[in-house]
Structure formats: structure tokens, C-alpha cells
Design a protein around this motif. Structure first.
Motif, PDB file in Angstrom:
ATOM      1  N   GLY A   1     -27.877  19.082 -14.284  1.00  0.00           N
ATOM      2  CA  GLY A   1     -26.679  19.762 -13.816  1.00  0.00           C
ATOM      3  C   GLY A   1     -25.376  19.249 -14.387  1.00  0.00           C
ATOM      4  N   LEU A   2     -25.435  18.474 -15.458  1.00  0.00           N
ATOM      5  CA  LEU A   2     -24.198  17.987 -16.079  1.00  0.00           C
ATOM      6  C   LEU A   2     -23.421  19.158 -16.686  1.00  0.00           C
ATOM      7  CD1 LEU A   2     -25.513  14.858 -18.047  1.00  0.00           C
ATOM      8  CD2 LEU A   2     -24.167  14.859 -15.938  1.00  0.00           C
ATOM      9  N   THR A   3     -22.127  19.146 -16.524  1.00  0.00           N
ATOM     10  CA  THR A   3     -21.287  20.141 -17.195  1.00  0.00           C
ATOM     11  C   THR A   3     -21.213  19.749 -18.672  1.00  0.00           C
ATOM     12  OG1 THR A   3     -19.233  18.918 -16.905  1.00  0.00           O
ATOM     13  CG2 THR A   3     -19.892  20.415 -15.097  1.00  0.00           C
ATOM     14  N   PRO A   4     -20.806  20.671 -19.540  1.00  0.00           N
ATOM     15  CA  PRO A   4     -20.654  20.297 -20.956  1.00  0.00           C
ATOM     16  C   PRO A   4     -19.706  19.111 -21.157  1.00  0.00           C
ATOM     17  CG  PRO A   4     -20.645  22.676 -20.742  1.00  0.00           C
ATOM     18  CD  PRO A   4     -20.647  22.114 -19.347  1.00  0.00           C
ATOM     19  N   VAL A   5     -18.642  19.044 -20.387  1.00  0.00           N
ATOM     20  CA  VAL A   5     -17.692  17.925 -20.497  1.00  0.00           C
ATOM     21  C   VAL A   5     -18.368  16.617 -20.091  1.00  0.00           C
ATOM     22  CG1 VAL A   5     -15.530  16.978 -19.579  1.00  0.00           C
ATOM     23  CG2 VAL A   5     -15.683  19.409 -20.163  1.00  0.00           C
ATOM     24  N   GLU A   6     -19.123  16.639 -18.994  1.00  0.00           N
ATOM     25  CA  GLU A   6     -19.832  15.441 -18.540  1.00  0.00           C
ATOM     26  C   GLU A   6     -20.897  15.008 -19.543  1.00  0.00           C
ATOM     27  OE1 GLU A   6     -19.622  16.024 -13.688  1.00  0.00           O
ATOM     28  OE2 GLU A   6     -21.151  17.113 -14.839  1.00  0.00           O
ATOM     29  N   LEU A   7     -21.620  15.991 -20.092  1.00  0.00           N
ATOM     30  CA  LEU A   7     -22.659  15.667 -21.070  1.00  0.00           C
ATOM     31  C   LEU A   7     -22.051  15.030 -22.314  1.00  0.00           C
ATOM     32  CD1 LEU A   7     -25.605  15.704 -21.969  1.00  0.00           C
ATOM     33  CD2 LEU A   7     -25.278  18.074 -22.712  1.00  0.00           C
ATOM     34  N   LYS A   8     -20.940  15.589 -22.784  1.00  0.00           N
ATOM     35  CA  LYS A   8     -20.267  15.030 -23.963  1.00  0.00           C
ATOM     36  C   LYS A   8     -19.800  13.594 -23.705  1.00  0.00           C
ATOM     37  CE  LYS A   8     -16.611  15.826 -27.314  1.00  0.00           C
ATOM     38  NZ  LYS A   8     -15.505  16.679 -27.731  1.00  0.00           N
ATOM     39  N   ALA A   9     -19.377  13.326 -22.475  1.00  0.00           N
ATOM     40  CA  ALA A   9     -18.879  11.991 -22.127  1.00  0.00           C
ATOM     41  C   ALA A   9     -19.983  10.933 -22.107  1.00  0.00           C
ATOM     42  CB  ALA A   9     -18.174  12.036 -20.778  1.00  0.00           C
ATOM     43  N   VAL A  10     -21.226  11.336 -21.782  1.00  0.00           N
ATOM     44  CA  VAL A  10     -22.305  10.339 -21.656  1.00  0.00           C
ATOM     45  C   VAL A  10     -23.285  10.341 -22.824  1.00  0.00           C
ATOM     46  CG1 VAL A  10     -22.170  10.343 -19.140  1.00  0.00           C
ATOM     47  CG2 VAL A  10     -23.840  11.822 -20.291  1.00  0.00           C
TER      48      VAL A  10
ATOM     49  N   ASP B   1     -33.543  -1.608 -24.180  1.00  0.00           N
ATOM     50  CA  ASP B   1     -34.340  -0.393 -24.067  1.00  0.00           C
ATOM     51  C   ASP B   1     -33.663   0.778 -24.770  1.00  0.00           C
ATOM     52  OD1 ASP B   1     -36.168  -1.741 -22.555  1.00  0.00           O
ATOM     53  OD2 ASP B   1     -35.564  -0.867 -20.643  1.00  0.00           O
ATOM     54  N   MET B   2     -34.496   1.660 -25.329  1.00  0.00           N
ATOM     55  CA  MET B   2     -33.991   2.908 -25.900  1.00  0.00           C
ATOM     56  C   MET B   2     -33.743   3.873 -24.753  1.00  0.00           C
ATOM     57  SD  MET B   2     -36.219   3.461 -29.367  1.00  0.00           S
ATOM     58  CE  MET B   2     -37.809   3.426 -28.586  1.00  0.00           C
ATOM     59  N   LYS B   3     -32.554   4.427 -24.723  1.00  0.00           N
ATOM     60  CA  LYS B   3     -32.174   5.302 -23.612  1.00  0.00           C
ATOM     61  C   LYS B   3     -32.433   6.763 -23.962  1.00  0.00           C
ATOM     62  CE  LYS B   3     -28.558   4.311 -21.171  1.00  0.00           C
ATOM     63  NZ  LYS B   3     -27.171   4.045 -20.744  1.00  0.00           N
ATOM     64  N   ILE B   4     -33.141   7.432 -23.059  1.00  0.00           N
ATOM     65  CA  ILE B   4     -33.460   8.851 -23.190  1.00  0.00           C
ATOM     66  C   ILE B   4     -32.832   9.575 -22.006  1.00  0.00           C
ATOM     67  CG2 ILE B   4     -35.317  10.562 -23.334  1.00  0.00           C
ATOM     68  CD1 ILE B   4     -35.397   8.497 -25.610  1.00  0.00           C
ATOM     69  N   LEU B   5     -32.119  10.657 -22.287  1.00  0.00           N
ATOM     70  CA  LEU B   5     -31.507  11.465 -21.231  1.00  0.00           C
ATOM     71  C   LEU B   5     -32.279  12.772 -21.089  1.00  0.00           C
ATOM     72  CD1 LEU B   5     -29.217  12.135 -19.212  1.00  0.00           C
ATOM     73  CD2 LEU B   5     -27.938  13.074 -21.154  1.00  0.00           C
ATOM     74  N   ILE B   6     -32.662  13.082 -19.856  1.00  0.00           N
ATOM     75  CA  ILE B   6     -33.251  14.374 -19.532  1.00  0.00           C
ATOM     76  C   ILE B   6     -32.205  15.131 -18.728  1.00  0.00           C
ATOM     77  CG2 ILE B   6     -35.102  15.586 -18.321  1.00  0.00           C
ATOM     78  CD1 ILE B   6     -36.849  13.098 -18.772  1.00  0.00           C
ATOM     79  N   SER B   7     -31.690  16.238 -19.309  1.00  0.00           N
ATOM     80  CA  SER B   7     -30.566  16.925 -18.671  1.00  0.00           C
ATOM     81  C   SER B   7     -30.950  18.231 -17.989  1.00  0.00           C
ATOM     82  CB  SER B   7     -29.462  17.186 -19.702  1.00  0.00           C
ATOM     83  OG  SER B   7     -29.941  18.037 -20.715  1.00  0.00           O
TER      84      SER B   7
ATOM     85  N   LYS C   1     -26.982  23.617 -23.013  1.00  0.00           N
ATOM     86  CA  LYS C   1     -26.599  24.117 -24.338  1.00  0.00           C
ATOM     87  C   LYS C   1     -26.048  22.942 -25.131  1.00  0.00           C
ATOM     88  CE  LYS C   1     -27.411  28.220 -22.674  1.00  0.00           C
ATOM     89  NZ  LYS C   1     -28.799  28.378 -22.347  1.00  0.00           N
ATOM     90  N   VAL C   2     -26.739  22.568 -26.202  1.00  0.00           N
ATOM     91  CA  VAL C   2     -26.325  21.436 -27.020  1.00  0.00           C
ATOM     92  C   VAL C   2     -25.495  21.995 -28.179  1.00  0.00           C
ATOM     93  CG1 VAL C   2     -27.075  19.365 -28.248  1.00  0.00           C
ATOM     94  CG2 VAL C   2     -28.464  20.267 -26.374  1.00  0.00           C
ATOM     95  N   THR C   3     -24.199  22.051 -27.958  1.00  0.00           N
ATOM     96  CA  THR C   3     -23.271  22.661 -28.912  1.00  0.00           C
ATOM     97  C   THR C   3     -22.712  21.625 -29.884  1.00  0.00           C
ATOM     98  OG1 THR C   3     -21.396  22.271 -27.456  1.00  0.00           O
ATOM     99  CG2 THR C   3     -22.581  24.361 -27.163  1.00  0.00           C
ATOM    100  N   ALA C   4     -22.006  22.124 -30.892  1.00  0.00           N
ATOM    101  CA  ALA C   4     -21.346  21.232 -31.855  1.00  0.00           C
ATOM    102  C   ALA C   4     -20.356  20.314 -31.149  1.00  0.00           C
ATOM    103  CB  ALA C   4     -20.651  22.062 -32.927  1.00  0.00           C
ATOM    104  N   ASP C   5     -19.669  20.841 -30.147  1.00  0.00           N
ATOM    105  CA  ASP C   5     -18.705  20.042 -29.397  1.00  0.00           C
ATOM    106  C   ASP C   5     -19.387  18.864 -28.701  1.00  0.00           C
ATOM    107  OD1 ASP C   5     -16.049  19.528 -28.310  1.00  0.00           O
ATOM    108  OD2 ASP C   5     -16.886  20.209 -26.395  1.00  0.00           O
ATOM    109  N   ILE C   6     -20.520  19.120 -28.077  1.00  0.00           N
ATOM    110  CA  ILE C   6     -21.251  18.049 -27.394  1.00  0.00           C
ATOM    111  C   ILE C   6     -21.771  17.031 -28.410  1.00  0.00           C
ATOM    112  CG2 ILE C   6     -23.393  17.554 -26.116  1.00  0.00           C
ATOM    113  CD1 ILE C   6     -22.761  20.161 -24.521  1.00  0.00           C
ATOM    114  N   LEU C   7     -22.237  17.515 -29.556  1.00  0.00           N
ATOM    115  CA  LEU C   7     -22.781  16.616 -30.571  1.00  0.00           C
ATOM    116  C   LEU C   7     -21.722  15.711 -31.190  1.00  0.00           C
ATOM    117  CD1 LEU C   7     -25.337  19.018 -32.255  1.00  0.00           C
ATOM    118  CD2 LEU C   7     -25.848  17.030 -30.813  1.00  0.00           C
ATOM    119  N   GLU C   8     -20.451  16.083 -31.059  1.00  0.00           N
ATOM    120  CA  GLU C   8     -19.374  15.208 -31.552  1.00  0.00           C
ATOM    121  C   GLU C   8     -19.408  13.844 -30.875  1.00  0.00           C
ATOM    122  OE1 GLU C   8     -15.490  16.907 -31.255  1.00  0.00           O
ATOM    123  OE2 GLU C   8     -16.033  18.654 -32.452  1.00  0.00           O
ATOM    124  N   GLY C   9     -19.817  13.829 -29.608  1.00  0.00           N
ATOM    125  CA  GLY C   9     -19.856  12.575 -28.861  1.00  0.00           C
ATOM    126  C   GLY C   9     -21.164  11.826 -28.982  1.00  0.00           C
TER     127      GLY C   9
END
Length: 159
Positions: free
Chosen positions: A37-46, A7-13, A60-68
Motif C-alpha cells: 500500500g505504499l504511495t508512489p512518493v513513499e515507494l520512491k523514498a524507501v 543482509d540483502m534487503k528485499i521489498l515486497i510492495s 507501478k514501477v515508473t521512471a520516477d520511482i526508479l530515480e531513487g
């Protein structure tokens, strides 16, 4: 299903209506995860597990989050604008960022409608009574005239 047959995984944050989530879950081949309610660190991890991300204004979908975001292909914003998404970085990584602005046009449209209803009922007349020098009016005559008129508006357009 994606190339691997899963399945294609979709995240609703962010908070989305349950009706919208159920529409997505009806599509075969989509796995929809709601993790508000994910923190930026948690969002980047998943974020690396997902092909799609749906946000509103909270995330907030930042450059840092997009790295992951190794697999991410699309970011959908449920609302107007994409100011909370780093669009240049997403584009550079081949990720499409889009919004659904039409879904948010009801709330701004309610304001002029409520103003028209206020005018029709003259619920603002006590305000005028507070400044008699600037607003001299025979309110009973206005009420009689408006009570026999259908509500109407001028200049309605898409928001």
C-alpha cells in the motif's frame, strides 16, 4: 550477504501469499520487508535501501520511482507480464526486470476445466430450454450417453 556483510534487503510492495514470503525468509542473508500500500512518493523514498523489489499488478514501477533506486538490482513481478514496470528505464539503470508467469497459469486453466464440468453435468441445459427453436435436443438421451463417458479434453497446452 552483500559486500558490506549485511543482509540483502528485499521489498515486497504488493500482496503475496504468506507461503511465498516464508520461502524467501528462509534464505540466510535475506531481509524481506513487506510494505503493502505504499504511495508512489513513499515507494520512491524507501526504494534506495533495497537490492530487490517484488511486485504484483498494484505497484507501478515508473521512471520516477526508479530515480531513487540507487542499490536496486532486480525487480520481480509475481504474475504475467511486466506492463507495470518501466523496463527500458530499469534496463538503462542496470536493473533486471523479470516475471514469474507460470505461477499465474492455474486461474486461466480453471475456466476451460469448469466449462468441461458444466458440459458433463449439463448445467447449461436451462439456457438451451429458453431458445427451443435454435436448440432442439433430447436432453435425457444426452445425459444417459454422457453419464457413461469419462471426462476428457482436447488440446490442453501450456498457457
Amino acid at each position: 550477504m552483500d559486500q558490506r556483510g549485511s543482509d540483502m534487503k528485499i521489498l515486497i510492495s504488493d500482496n503475496l501469499s504468506t507461503q511465498g514470503i516464508e520461502v524467501l525468509r528462509q534464505y540466510p542473508g535475506l531481509q524481506v520487508d513487506v510494505r503493502v500500500g505504499l504511495t508512489p512518493v513513499e515507494l520512491k523514498a524507501v526504494i534506495g535501501e533495497y537490492l530487490g523489489l517484488i511486485v504484483r499488478s498494484e505497484t507501478k514501477v515508473t521512471a520516477d520511482i526508479l530515480e531513487g533506486a540507487e542499490q536496486l538490482q532486480v525487480i520481480g513481478r509475481a504474475g504475467t507480464g511486466v506492463d507495470n514496470i518501466d523496463v527500458p528505464v530499469a534496463t538503462q539503470r542496470g536493473i533486471v526486470a523479470m516475471n514469474a508467469a507460470a505461477g499465474n497459469s492455474v486461474t486461466p486453466a480453471e475456466h476451460p476445466i469448469s466449462l468441461l464440468m458444466s458440459l458433463a453435468s449439463l448445467s447449461w441445459s436451462p439456457v438451451a430450454a429458453m431458445s427451443p427453436r435454435t436448440m432442439i435436443c433430447n436432453w435425457s438421451a444426452v445425459r444417459r450417453r454422457m453419464s457413461n463417458s469419462p471426462p476428457s479434453s482436447i488440446g490442453v497446452s501450456s498457457i
